[in-house]
Design a protein around this motif. Structure first.
Motif, PDB file in Angstrom:
ATOM      1  N   ALA A  38       0.844  -1.197   0.000  1.00  0.00           N
ATOM      2  CA  ALA A  38       0.000   0.000   0.000  1.00  0.00           C
ATOM      3  C   ALA A  38       0.878   1.246   0.000  1.00  0.00           C
ATOM      4  O   ALA A  38       2.045   1.209   0.376  1.00  0.00           O
ATOM      5  CB  ALA A  38      -0.908  -0.001   1.229  1.00  0.00           C
ATOM      6  N   ALA A  39       0.278   2.355  -0.371  1.00  0.00           N
ATOM      7  CA  ALA A  39       0.998   3.624  -0.437  1.00  0.00           C
ATOM      8  C   ALA A  39       1.519   4.012   0.943  1.00  0.00           C
ATOM      9  O   ALA A  39       0.909   3.709   1.962  1.00  0.00           O
ATOM     10  CB  ALA A  39       0.073   4.708  -0.967  1.00  0.00           C
ATOM     11  N   SER A  40       2.646   4.675   0.964  1.00  0.00           N
ATOM     12  CA  SER A  40       3.168   5.217   2.207  1.00  0.00           C
ATOM     13  C   SER A  40       2.208   6.291   2.699  1.00  0.00           C
ATOM     14  O   SER A  40       1.446   6.871   1.927  1.00  0.00           O
ATOM     15  CB  SER A  40       4.555   5.820   1.973  1.00  0.00           C
ATOM     16  OG  SER A  40       5.454   4.814   1.556  1.00  0.00           O
ATOM     17  N   PHE A  41       2.217   6.574   4.003  1.00  0.00           N
ATOM     18  CA  PHE A  41       1.311   7.560   4.558  1.00  0.00           C
ATOM     19  C   PHE A  41       1.914   8.162   5.817  1.00  0.00           C
ATOM     20  O   PHE A  41       2.907   7.675   6.335  1.00  0.00           O
ATOM     21  CB  PHE A  41      -0.065   6.941   4.857  1.00  0.00           C
ATOM     22  CG  PHE A  41      -0.024   5.872   5.922  1.00  0.00           C
ATOM     23  CD1 PHE A  41      -0.286   6.193   7.250  1.00  0.00           C
ATOM     24  CD2 PHE A  41       0.261   4.559   5.595  1.00  0.00           C
ATOM     25  CE1 PHE A  41      -0.255   5.212   8.235  1.00  0.00           C
ATOM     26  CE2 PHE A  41       0.294   3.570   6.565  1.00  0.00           C
ATOM     27  CZ  PHE A  41       0.036   3.892   7.896  1.00  0.00           C
ATOM     28  N   VAL A  42       1.284   9.231   6.293  1.00  0.00           N
ATOM     29  CA  VAL A  42       1.710   9.878   7.522  1.00  0.00           C
ATOM     30  C   VAL A  42       0.480  10.085   8.402  1.00  0.00           C
ATOM     31  O   VAL A  42      -0.622  10.306   7.904  1.00  0.00           O
ATOM     32  CB  VAL A  42       2.435  11.220   7.245  1.00  0.00           C
ATOM     33  CG1 VAL A  42       1.483  12.219   6.613  1.00  0.00           C
ATOM     34  CG2 VAL A  42       3.063  11.779   8.494  1.00  0.00           C
ATOM     35  N   VAL A  43       0.681   9.981   9.717  1.00  0.00           N
ATOM     36  CA  VAL A  43      -0.376  10.214  10.692  1.00  0.00           C
ATOM     37  C   VAL A  43       0.193  11.138  11.760  1.00  0.00           C
ATOM     38  O   VAL A  43       1.283  10.883  12.271  1.00  0.00           O
ATOM     39  CB  VAL A  43      -0.834   8.888  11.350  1.00  0.00           C
ATOM     40  CG1 VAL A  43      -1.820   9.149  12.468  1.00  0.00           C
ATOM     41  CG2 VAL A  43      -1.415   7.943  10.321  1.00  0.00           C
ATOM     42  N   HIS A  44      -0.518  12.210  12.081  1.00  0.00           N
ATOM     43  CA  HIS A  44      -0.094  13.101  13.169  1.00  0.00           C
ATOM     44  C   HIS A  44      -0.602  12.476  14.474  1.00  0.00           C
ATOM     45  O   HIS A  44      -1.788  12.559  14.789  1.00  0.00           O
ATOM     46  CB  HIS A  44      -0.639  14.512  12.957  1.00  0.00           C
ATOM     47  CG  HIS A  44      -0.087  15.492  13.933  1.00  0.00           C
ATOM     48  ND1 HIS A  44       1.244  15.845  13.952  1.00  0.00           N
ATOM     49  CD2 HIS A  44      -0.666  16.175  14.937  1.00  0.00           C
ATOM     50  CE1 HIS A  44       1.452  16.712  14.928  1.00  0.00           C
ATOM     51  NE2 HIS A  44       0.303  16.922  15.538  1.00  0.00           N
TER      52      HIS A  44
END
Length: 122
Positions: free
Chosen positions: A8-14
């Motif tokens: 899956a695509a890379s992602f960021v979470v705050h």
């Protein structure tokens, strides 16, 4: 975002603002207070042996039997007593490692939020 797809695509979470879902806490684990646990799985391997996520607990005292885990505290403070081992004081910015099978008592002084990576045995 939760995904079981390693491609899956890379992602960021705050992490401080991530919305978490309530996770039931076994009443037998509660030593004192009225702690509430919330969390969110961000990623899980296809075989279920690797899990990454965010976990939070409100003040109180609880017991647990740990998985093989690396976590980083984002906010809050706790004292973790490891049966037959040491006492870990954790707060914002601290990284900690718990070994699978460690029996622990968590005294949560301030609502604690952490990002974690767990490796489950076969």
């Amino acid at each position: 975002m939760t995904t079981n797809d390693q491609n899956a695509a890379s992602f960021v979470v705050h992490i401080p603002d991530a919305e978490l879902e309530e996770e039931p806490l076994d009443p037998e684990q509660i030593v004192s207070g009225d702690p509430v646990v919330t969390g969110k799985v961000l990623w899980e391997s296809a075989d279920g042996k690797q899990v990454r996520g965010i976990w939070q607990i409100t003040p109180g005292v609880v017991t647990d039997t740990e998985a093989d885990e690396l976590f980083v505290v984002v906010s809050g403070r706790a004292t973790i007593e490891v049966e037959g081992g040491g006492v870990l004081e954790v707060g914002p910015g601290d990284a900690a490692v718990l070994r699978e099978g460690d029996r622990t008592t968590w005294t949560v002084h301030e609502t604690l939020r952490k990002a974690y990576h767990i490796t489950q045995s076969a």
